[in-house]
Scaffold this motif. Sequence first.
Motif, mmCIF file in Angstrom:
data_model
loop_
_atom_site.group_PDB
_atom_site.id
_atom_site.type_symbol
_atom_site.label_atom_id
_atom_site.label_comp_id
_atom_site.label_asym_id
_atom_site.label_seq_id
_atom_site.Cartn_x
_atom_site.Cartn_y
_atom_site.Cartn_z
ATOM 1 N N ASN A 75 -4.676 72.220 137.339
ATOM 2 C CA ASN A 75 -4.360 71.143 136.400
ATOM 3 C C ASN A 75 -4.887 69.785 136.869
ATOM 4 O OD1 ASN A 75 -2.936 72.977 134.733
ATOM 5 N ND2 ASN A 75 -1.117 72.742 136.022
ATOM 6 N N ASN A 96 -9.428 75.482 136.917
ATOM 7 C CA ASN A 96 -8.246 75.916 137.651
ATOM 8 C C ASN A 96 -8.537 77.186 138.445
ATOM 9 O OD1 ASN A 96 -6.387 73.917 136.541
ATOM 10 N ND2 ASN A 96 -6.555 75.053 134.633
ATOM 11 N N ASP A 117 -3.704 84.834 139.925
ATOM 12 C CA ASP A 117 -2.683 83.806 139.765
ATOM 13 C C ASP A 117 -2.132 83.701 138.356
ATOM 14 O OD1 ASP A 117 -3.371 83.248 142.381
ATOM 15 O OD2 ASP A 117 -4.617 81.523 141.863
ATOM 16 N N ASN A 118 -0.863 83.258 138.294
ATOM 17 C CA ASN A 118 -0.301 82.691 137.077
ATOM 18 C C ASN A 118 -0.776 81.234 136.995
ATOM 19 O OD1 ASN A 118 1.210 84.874 135.974
ATOM 20 N ND2 ASN A 118 2.713 84.626 137.611
ATOM 21 N N PRO A 119 -0.454 80.491 135.931
ATOM 22 C CA PRO A 119 -0.952 79.116 135.816
ATOM 23 C C PRO A 119 -0.567 78.192 136.966
ATOM 24 C CG PRO A 119 -0.169 79.875 133.690
ATOM 25 C CD PRO A 119 0.203 80.936 134.678
ATOM 26 N N ASN A 120 0.557 78.451 137.643
ATOM 27 C CA ASN A 120 1.001 77.517 138.683
ATOM 28 C C ASN A 120 1.416 78.184 139.990
ATOM 29 O OD1 ASN A 120 3.277 78.732 137.695
ATOM 30 N ND2 ASN A 120 4.147 76.879 136.799
ATOM 31 N N ALA A 146 7.124 85.273 137.447
ATOM 32 C CA ALA A 146 6.317 84.337 136.665
ATOM 33 C C ALA A 146 7.170 83.127 136.300
ATOM 34 C CB ALA A 146 5.795 85.012 135.406
ATOM 35 N N ALA A 149 4.815 77.973 132.589
ATOM 36 C CA ALA A 149 3.520 77.329 132.826
ATOM 37 C C ALA A 149 3.646 75.818 132.900
ATOM 38 C CB ALA A 149 2.533 77.723 131.725
ATOM 39 N N SER A 150 4.681 75.249 132.277
ATOM 40 C CA SER A 150 4.859 73.793 132.288
ATOM 41 C C SER A 150 5.436 73.279 133.607
ATOM 42 C CB SER A 150 5.788 73.381 131.139
ATOM 43 O OG SER A 150 7.060 74.014 131.274
#
Length: 220
Positions: A75, A96, A117-120, A146, A149-150
């Motif tokens: 991000n 990313n 990976d997951n988003p974070n 998981a 994502a925010s």
Amino acid sequence: MDGIESARMLRQMRQLRWYCAVMTAAFIVLALTAFKAPPQRFDEVSAHRINIVDEDGKVRLVIANQERFPPPMLNGQTFKRAVSPAGVVFYDRKGNEVGGLALTDVEAGKVSALAFDNPNMDAIGLMTRIGADGEPISSGLQINQAMPASLPVRDAVRQTQTRILIQNERNNAQIRLADANGRDRIRMQVDAAGEPRFEILDDQGKVVFQAPDHAAAQKP
């Protein structure tokens, strides 16, 4: 003199036109040759780092040694790695990091890991660990919880838990299933001596069922 000078200028202009024509033709031939030339092939390439980019120049994959291995990017933020490995990093179109292959060799031992990976946060990973003495410690598969994502990356790292662990640790084959708080709720194992064990635990970590039931086996 005027006639001689005019003749000389006319001759120079003809030479200049001829030179321009030759250069233009040479440029066209060079351009056509470049477009038609087959891809270059190499038997061996040595490099500290190779960036694979898509058509608009965005980096999608990096192969690098330990000194040139890129830091994590999520991000738009760059984070510090605990250890600098050599290996491969995968990126999405936004830049990313979405996974990679990391090979770490330090005094404490060696770790080899393939992760996606997951988003974070890391989602799933295959890992092997070898001690400083060269003896294998563990190898296995880890699947993490998981996170939304925010959620910021640092918060996700603090809050995420390992939900599924399948590993061979010092020749003890194990499967561990945990709840959302990271507490083991089911454990299965076949130890190095070949003895099996199955356990169910409550949310306080107390074993509420086990097989074989050693307590029952010890009764007269």
